[in-house]
Design a protein around this motif. Sequence first.
Motif, PDB file in Angstrom:
ATOM      1  N   PRO A  34     -13.252  38.279  80.292  1.00  0.00           N
ATOM      2  CA  PRO A  34     -14.644  38.721  80.208  1.00  0.00           C
ATOM      3  C   PRO A  34     -14.990  39.689  81.348  1.00  0.00           C
ATOM      4  CG  PRO A  34     -14.505  36.344  79.953  1.00  0.00           C
ATOM      5  CD  PRO A  34     -13.147  36.820  80.376  1.00  0.00           C
ATOM      6  N   GLY A  76     -21.576  43.605  81.596  1.00  0.00           N
ATOM      7  CA  GLY A  76     -21.196  42.838  80.420  1.00  0.00           C
ATOM      8  C   GLY A  76     -22.320  42.601  79.434  1.00  0.00           C
ATOM      9  N   PHE A  81     -24.255  43.615  76.513  1.00  0.00           N
ATOM     10  CA  PHE A  81     -24.262  44.499  75.358  1.00  0.00           C
ATOM     11  C   PHE A  81     -25.207  43.953  74.301  1.00  0.00           C
ATOM     12  CE2 PHE A  81     -20.125  45.458  77.223  1.00  0.00           C
ATOM     13  CZ  PHE A  81     -20.051  46.829  77.098  1.00  0.00           C
ATOM     14  N   PHE A  82     -25.011  42.683  73.954  1.00  0.00           N
ATOM     15  CA  PHE A  82     -25.788  42.037  72.907  1.00  0.00           C
ATOM     16  C   PHE A  82     -27.209  41.789  73.400  1.00  0.00           C
ATOM     17  CE2 PHE A  82     -21.338  40.952  72.390  1.00  0.00           C
ATOM     18  CZ  PHE A  82     -21.119  41.252  71.056  1.00  0.00           C
ATOM     19  N   VAL A 138     -20.618  44.953  66.694  1.00  0.00           N
ATOM     20  CA  VAL A 138     -19.177  44.946  66.954  1.00  0.00           C
ATOM     21  C   VAL A 138     -18.428  44.769  65.639  1.00  0.00           C
ATOM     22  CG1 VAL A 138     -19.337  44.091  69.325  1.00  0.00           C
ATOM     23  CG2 VAL A 138     -19.170  42.466  67.433  1.00  0.00           C
ATOM     24  N   TYR A 171     -13.887  41.177  66.190  1.00  0.00           N
ATOM     25  CA  TYR A 171     -14.185  40.738  67.557  1.00  0.00           C
ATOM     26  C   TYR A 171     -14.600  39.276  67.503  1.00  0.00           C
ATOM     27  CZ  TYR A 171     -16.371  40.170  72.095  1.00  0.00           C
ATOM     28  OH  TYR A 171     -16.697  39.707  73.346  1.00  0.00           O
ATOM     29  N   LYS A 185     -14.594  37.132  70.445  1.00  0.00           N
ATOM     30  CA  LYS A 185     -14.813  36.560  71.776  1.00  0.00           C
ATOM     31  C   LYS A 185     -16.312  36.414  72.023  1.00  0.00           C
ATOM     32  CE  LYS A 185     -10.441  37.615  73.779  1.00  0.00           C
ATOM     33  NZ  LYS A 185      -9.732  37.899  75.008  1.00  0.00           N
ATOM     34  N   ARG A 216     -20.337  36.496  73.370  1.00  0.00           N
ATOM     35  CA  ARG A 216     -21.457  37.409  73.151  1.00  0.00           C
ATOM     36  C   ARG A 216     -22.544  37.239  74.209  1.00  0.00           C
ATOM     37  NH1 ARG A 216     -21.638  39.510  67.527  1.00  0.00           N
ATOM     38  NH2 ARG A 216     -19.611  39.022  66.668  1.00  0.00           N
ATOM     39  N   THR A 217     -22.239  36.505  75.260  1.00  0.00           N
ATOM     40  CA  THR A 217     -23.184  36.365  76.370  1.00  0.00           C
ATOM     41  C   THR A 217     -22.683  37.205  77.540  1.00  0.00           C
ATOM     42  OG1 THR A 217     -22.042  34.500  77.407  1.00  0.00           O
ATOM     43  CG2 THR A 217     -23.660  33.976  75.660  1.00  0.00           C
ATOM     44  N   THR A 253     -19.495  35.774  78.857  1.00  0.00           N
ATOM     45  CA  THR A 253     -18.304  35.655  78.018  1.00  0.00           C
ATOM     46  C   THR A 253     -17.883  36.926  77.291  1.00  0.00           C
ATOM     47  OG1 THR A 253     -19.615  34.914  76.120  1.00  0.00           O
ATOM     48  CG2 THR A 253     -18.767  33.202  77.619  1.00  0.00           C
ATOM     49  N   THR A 254     -18.689  37.973  77.332  1.00  0.00           N
ATOM     50  CA  THR A 254     -18.345  39.208  76.623  1.00  0.00           C
ATOM     51  C   THR A 254     -17.055  39.788  77.184  1.00  0.00           C
ATOM     52  OG1 THR A 254     -20.640  39.711  76.087  1.00  0.00           O
ATOM     53  CG2 THR A 254     -19.107  41.558  76.095  1.00  0.00           C
ATOM     54  N   LEU A 290     -15.260  42.846  76.026  1.00  0.00           N
ATOM     55  CA  LEU A 290     -15.052  44.065  75.257  1.00  0.00           C
ATOM     56  C   LEU A 290     -15.439  45.274  76.090  1.00  0.00           C
ATOM     57  CD1 LEU A 290     -18.003  45.377  74.182  1.00  0.00           C
ATOM     58  CD2 LEU A 290     -17.943  43.305  72.820  1.00  0.00           C
TER      59      LEU A 290
END
Length: 185
Positions: free
Chosen positions: A15, A55, A57-58, A70, A74, A76, A78-79, A82-83, A85
């Motif tokens: 991440p 990190g 994005f969302f 995404v 994908y 993995k 989304r926080t 934990t993102t 990407l």
Amino acid sequence: MPHLALYTFGVLKSPLADPTPLTNEFYDIGAAVYQKISQHPGYLGRAEAAAGDRGMFFGADWGAWGEFAVPTWYDKGRTVETTALATTLSLWTDLRPAFEAVYTGLHREALNRRYDWFERPEHPSYVSWWVSDGAIPTWQDGVSKLEHLHDHGSAPHAFTFHRSFAPDGTPTRIKDIGPKSDQVH
């Protein structure tokens, strides 16, 4: 005159919030790459969140670039914690300047080390397509184009540098890229 949209997507091994030296190195190199690319001839702009942490994005505000999305593969986090990407969405005046920005200089150096940071992909890591003058591509556009490229290969509405198309949909080549006729694959 149409502009070239370029969407990139990669899944990181860790991440972005991971405090390891390798993740920090990726983040630092990424910041330098963005700065260099933004000065490259032919660069018009890229999606940037209005504000956010490393990190994020969302849920970020991406303005005219739309809601963040995404590809379906994908899987993995989304926080912010934990993102895992790295992704970009940018606009260019034409194929050549985008190609040169990606495959020369600091970005080329980073590409040479991509497997230090990224998982080896089973999917394409980028896609290009033409948008009309004044249009801003969205994250969902990029995801849809990348998934189409994965499922169907290059087409006038979703292509790679090596199998590219002109704005009118005819196949085109960027001089000096792609396989040479005497190379065997």
